[in-house]
Design an enzyme around this catalytic site. Sequence first.
Site, mmCIF file in Angstrom:
data_model
loop_
_atom_site.group_PDB
_atom_site.id
_atom_site.type_symbol
_atom_site.label_atom_id
_atom_site.label_comp_id
_atom_site.label_asym_id
_atom_site.label_seq_id
_atom_site.Cartn_x
_atom_site.Cartn_y
_atom_site.Cartn_z
ATOM 1 N N SER A 1 -2.794 0.529 14.536
ATOM 2 C CA SER A 1 -3.452 1.809 14.794
ATOM 3 C C SER A 1 -3.776 1.916 16.274
ATOM 4 O O SER A 1 -3.992 0.900 16.947
ATOM 5 C CB SER A 1 -4.749 1.905 13.973
ATOM 6 O OG SER A 1 -5.512 3.034 14.363
ATOM 7 N N GLY B 1 0.819 -1.213 0.000
ATOM 8 C CA GLY B 1 0.000 0.000 0.000
ATOM 9 C C GLY B 1 0.844 1.251 0.000
ATOM 10 O O GLY B 1 0.604 2.178 0.778
ATOM 11 N N SER B 2 1.838 1.300 -0.913
ATOM 12 C CA SER B 2 2.841 2.371 -0.818
ATOM 13 C C SER B 2 2.822 3.353 -1.977
ATOM 14 O O SER B 2 3.800 4.062 -2.211
ATOM 15 C CB SER B 2 4.242 1.759 -0.695
ATOM 16 O OG SER B 2 4.494 0.823 -1.718
ATOM 17 N N ILE C 1 -2.921 10.888 11.605
ATOM 18 C CA ILE C 1 -1.795 11.313 10.777
ATOM 19 C C ILE C 1 -2.339 12.076 9.573
ATOM 20 O O ILE C 1 -3.355 11.691 8.977
ATOM 21 C CB ILE C 1 -0.970 10.102 10.294
ATOM 22 C CG1 ILE C 1 -0.531 9.236 11.483
ATOM 23 C CG2 ILE C 1 0.251 10.576 9.499
ATOM 24 C CD1 ILE C 1 0.355 9.912 12.489
ATOM 25 N N TYR D 1 -12.645 -1.884 11.115
ATOM 26 C CA TYR D 1 -11.253 -1.459 10.981
ATOM 27 C C TYR D 1 -10.505 -1.654 12.295
ATOM 28 O O TYR D 1 -9.384 -2.178 12.325
ATOM 29 C CB TYR D 1 -11.214 0.013 10.558
ATOM 30 C CG TYR D 1 -9.838 0.610 10.430
ATOM 31 C CD1 TYR D 1 -9.108 0.488 9.253
ATOM 32 C CD2 TYR D 1 -9.273 1.324 11.493
ATOM 33 C CE1 TYR D 1 -7.844 1.049 9.137
ATOM 34 C CE2 TYR D 1 -8.006 1.883 11.383
ATOM 35 C CZ TYR D 1 -7.304 1.749 10.205
ATOM 36 O OH TYR D 1 -6.049 2.308 10.094
ATOM 37 N N LYS E 1 -7.237 -4.100 13.083
ATOM 38 C CA LYS E 1 -5.963 -3.595 13.590
ATOM 39 C C LYS E 1 -5.599 -4.219 14.939
ATOM 40 O O LYS E 1 -4.415 -4.385 15.259
ATOM 41 C CB LYS E 1 -6.007 -2.074 13.689
ATOM 42 C CG LYS E 1 -6.075 -1.366 12.336
ATOM 43 C CD LYS E 1 -4.850 -1.657 11.489
ATOM 44 C CE LYS E 1 -4.797 -0.816 10.222
ATOM 45 N NZ LYS E 1 -3.570 -1.034 9.448
#
Length: 233
Positions: A128, A7-8, A174, A142, A146
Amino acid sequence: MKVLVTGSSRGLGAEIIKVFATNGVNVIINYNHSEKEAYKLADSITNVNVQVIKCDISNEDEVKAMFDRIDHLDYLINNAAISDDKDLKDKSALEFNRILHTNLTGTFLVTKYAIDKMDKGSIVNISSTNAINTYYPESIDYDASKAGLISLSNNLANYLAPYVRVNTICPGWINTSMNKELDNEFKCNEEDKILLGRFGNPIEVASVVKFLISDEASYINNSIIRVDGGKKC
């Protein structure tokens, strides 16, 4: 040295790629949908070897095919994740499981095939603060994915020791593209809950990733590191 960051193509993953490239590590950019962004990022990197691979990490056949193109790895950063926030009463089982299948099962699949390419090295899983003590009922799926990632990291750290270290980073809010459309009032309310009074920047998470894979962190294994500005709740 070579790293794969899932996922970059953009956001935090892209920042992690940049940090590795700046420090002379050959990089593999993974994307699923953001092809244009992935190749734009690759074109901006000129000092190391860059490989771009499309792969839906929730699809085992695609994961296998991705690793057929990778000769070896020194580092793996499991960053890819999706979300679909809505009231928990409005979530179907299919929607709930889709998030878990990508974020948790996908991370398992990537790691499963990556370790055959690693003689030693380091894995960093991006979880997260939602996995620990943050309450957002809209992101219950989600959050569960995590939290599962923390448990997965614990098991992997034990399974792969002493040759491959596995650590987890739990970012708070973030400043990435995912958060640009947040309501300003909501964002201000969330900033009030952070001791440092602001959202973090991607480089502040990427720098922790860089530290965790370094020789200076060679005695850090199976740890959970929060990067959240000192969140109050």
